[in-house]
Design an enzyme around this catalytic site. Sequence first.
Site, PDB file in Angstrom:
ATOM      1  N   HIS A  85       0.822  -0.898  -0.124  1.00 44.17           N
ATOM      2  CA  HIS A  85      -0.385  -0.053   0.246  1.00 44.17           C
ATOM      3  C   HIS A  85       0.825   1.023   0.129  1.00 44.17           C
ATOM      4  O   HIS A  85       1.963   1.228   0.213  1.00 44.17           O
ATOM      5  CB  HIS A  85      -0.649   0.025   1.115  1.00 44.17           C
ATOM      6  CG  HIS A  85      -0.244   0.296   2.333  1.00 44.17           C
ATOM      7  ND1 HIS A  85      -0.050   1.035   3.350  1.00 44.17           N
ATOM      8  CD2 HIS A  85       0.165  -0.216   3.471  1.00 44.17           C
ATOM      9  CE1 HIS A  85       0.338   1.401   3.892  1.00 44.17           C
ATOM     10  NE2 HIS A  85       0.217   0.308   4.188  1.00 44.17           N
ATOM     11  N   ASP A  87      -1.095   4.512   0.743  1.00 46.89           N
ATOM     12  CA  ASP A  87      -1.367   5.386   1.282  1.00 46.89           C
ATOM     13  C   ASP A  87      -0.043   5.707   3.301  1.00 46.89           C
ATOM     14  O   ASP A  87       0.249   4.519   3.487  1.00 46.89           O
ATOM     15  CB  ASP A  87      -2.633   5.481   1.472  1.00 46.89           C
ATOM     16  CG  ASP A  87      -2.871   4.014   2.407  1.00 46.89           C
ATOM     17  OD1 ASP A  87      -2.632   2.930   1.789  1.00 46.89           O
ATOM     18  OD2 ASP A  87      -3.891   3.851   3.397  1.00 46.89           O
ATOM     19  N   ASP A 118       6.438   2.305   7.005  1.00 41.75           N
ATOM     20  CA  ASP A 118       5.037   1.214   6.597  1.00 41.75           C
ATOM     21  C   ASP A 118       3.976   2.390   5.444  1.00 41.75           C
ATOM     22  O   ASP A 118       3.659   3.440   5.770  1.00 41.75           O
ATOM     23  CB  ASP A 118       3.769   1.652   7.976  1.00 41.75           C
ATOM     24  CG  ASP A 118       3.113   1.392   7.678  1.00 41.75           C
ATOM     25  OD1 ASP A 118       2.315   0.298   7.206  1.00 41.75           O
ATOM     26  OD2 ASP A 118       1.817   1.714   8.958  1.00 41.75           O
ATOM     27  N   GLU A 152      -5.372   1.205   2.426  1.00 36.15           N
ATOM     28  CA  GLU A 152      -4.767   0.571   3.758  1.00 36.15           C
ATOM     29  C   GLU A 152      -5.163   1.127   5.579  1.00 36.15           C
ATOM     30  O   GLU A 152      -5.841   0.756   6.528  1.00 36.15           O
ATOM     31  CB  GLU A 152      -3.548  -0.417   3.619  1.00 36.15           C
ATOM     32  CG  GLU A 152      -3.054  -1.158   4.299  1.00 36.15           C
ATOM     33  CD  GLU A 152      -2.972  -1.703   6.293  1.00 36.15           C
ATOM     34  OE1 GLU A 152      -2.893  -2.437   6.113  1.00 36.15           O
ATOM     35  OE2 GLU A 152      -2.592  -0.052   6.706  1.00 36.15           O
ATOM     36  N   GLU A 153      -4.641   2.261   5.272  1.00 32.46           N
ATOM     37  CA  GLU A 153      -4.584   2.455   7.069  1.00 32.46           C
ATOM     38  C   GLU A 153      -5.627   2.958   7.134  1.00 32.46           C
ATOM     39  O   GLU A 153      -6.371   3.399   8.368  1.00 32.46           O
ATOM     40  CB  GLU A 153      -4.163   4.295   6.697  1.00 32.46           C
ATOM     41  CG  GLU A 153      -2.373   3.482   6.333  1.00 32.46           C
ATOM     42  CD  GLU A 153      -1.049   3.141   7.703  1.00 32.46           C
ATOM     43  OE1 GLU A 153      -1.984   2.343   8.314  1.00 32.46           O
ATOM     44  OE2 GLU A 153       0.168   2.711   7.449  1.00 32.46           O
ATOM     45  N   ASP A 176       4.641  -5.807   4.822  1.00 33.15           N
ATOM     46  CA  ASP A 176       3.851  -4.780   5.758  1.00 33.15           C
ATOM     47  C   ASP A 176       4.044  -5.131   7.484  1.00 33.15           C
ATOM     48  O   ASP A 176       3.592  -4.555   7.669  1.00 33.15           O
ATOM     49  CB  ASP A 176       2.612  -4.460   4.618  1.00 33.15           C
ATOM     50  CG  ASP A 176       1.621  -3.357   6.112  1.00 33.15           C
ATOM     51  OD1 ASP A 176       2.702  -2.817   6.113  1.00 33.15           O
ATOM     52  OD2 ASP A 176       0.882  -3.012   5.939  1.00 33.15           O
ATOM     53  N   HIS A 439       4.314   4.913  12.198  1.00 30.82           N
ATOM     54  CA  HIS A 439       3.167   5.600  12.573  1.00 30.82           C
ATOM     55  C   HIS A 439       3.605   6.241  13.959  1.00 30.82           C
ATOM     56  O   HIS A 439       2.994   7.412  14.540  1.00 30.82           O
ATOM     57  CB  HIS A 439       2.026   4.685  13.415  1.00 30.82           C
ATOM     58  CG  HIS A 439       0.805   4.276  12.786  1.00 30.82           C
ATOM     59  ND1 HIS A 439      -0.183   3.433  12.717  1.00 30.82           N
ATOM     60  CD2 HIS A 439       1.336   3.762  11.119  1.00 30.82           C
ATOM     61  CE1 HIS A 439      -1.005   3.004  11.957  1.00 30.82           C
ATOM     62  NE2 HIS A 439       0.428   3.116  10.869  1.00 30.82           N
TER      63      HIS A 439
END
Length: 468
Positions: A85, A87, A118, A152-153, A176, A439
């Site tokens: 992903h 995003d 990520d 995805e997030e 991931d 994150h």
Amino acid sequence: MDWLQAAKERQDELIQDLQELVQINSVLDENTITTEVPFGVGPLKALEWLLTKGEAEGLQTKNIDNYAGHIQMGEGEDLLGILCHVDVVPVGDETDWTYPPFSGTVADGKLFARGAIDDKGPTIAAWMAMKLVKDAGIELNKRVRMIIGTDEETGFRCVDHYFKHEEMPTIGFAPDADFPLINAEKGIAELVFSQNRTGDASKEQLLLFNAGKRPNMVPDFAKATVQFVSEQFEQNFHTFLSKNQLEGSLLIEGSHYIITIKGKAAHAMEPEKGVNAAVYLSAFLQQELTTEASKQFVDFTADVFYQDHYGNKLDLQFEDEMSGKTTLNPGIVTYDVAKGGSLVISMRYSVTYPFDEKITEAQRLAVAKGFSLDIQDDSKPHYVSEDDAFIQTLANIYRRQTGDYETPLLSTGGGTYARVMKKGVAFGMLFPGEPDVAHRANEFVVIENLIKATAIYAEAIVELAGNK
């Protein structure tokens, strides 16, 4: 074929590609969403960037309604999927970053950026692996398809839409998470606790409370507006900050006090690694507020979540051997005196969790505290036996490339695209012993590990899809 050496020779290209991708701000953008641009211009730009790279290599590409896309090489009936992903989550407070979060700055052997680990770094490693295999002229007996998501997030809507139109891979992996590999993913439920009481702004002490932007992030900032407090309020606040080694602020505007607390962001799958600003601010206000609606809101938040990530007060706690403890993260916490309070929780629950039984009991206990509990979303656990031949093949590839024969297969509270496949697992690219900075501020990827992961993915493609 020495895939590690081949990856090292392409290091400059690898870094340049990753820098170009992380320099695209691909956070979900509600302001630019349209029917043609489902998640905003940033995620779409990142998708188009990668599809253009695939086209330049002469590979098959396809964009599925700007939700997701794929790059494909090889021939055969079976399909090996590599699910990535592009995003990313919001950056939080930019002042917490040493380097601009969308710069891709290289320093001390690391590349710093939101998305570096990520999942843009692993995506570029997998993409480079595909190019290495193609350039080596290795014949494939399966189609190899990199499937690229853009949501995805925030809910997997991208791949949900994709698989309504495209075939499911026969086998696949998502780069991931962690090495060696993750064959057990916890369930992910989004719980919403809603306060059943509202208040009168002329009488209540708490007027506003806001913390968090996403359920899957530990809030790193919380803000409240209060009134009718004691003379010791300001002194008590500074004492609380000092005692808990926190930063915060207090501003007086007329008869209102506006207070903030700064926490530490972390991924919701490991809430214990963060400092939840909403919970700490509630814990302080619990000592200060006495009016009914105000007190009920901060009591619930602090009693249930202060120094407890496992839901013990609502009987939500549970653990099993294959996936570990169930965890809860209050990711969005809000209160308006005229509307009441709300807490949006990301619950990562164990593979064998008795979901219905536990939720029913939690609803009963929440009502007693003045709150209702609703399930907003629920993604069931995902598990593939470690004895499966596919699992053993990936694990052996990792061990051959790294010499690590000790680290066991893993479980995670994170949710990857592996769970949408019939037979899929998360496969890297965080190596054992590395800090997980997804994150968080100053997210980074170690360049040496980016190269190692590229070699692992190249060997995996050949082992799983090459002619024997």
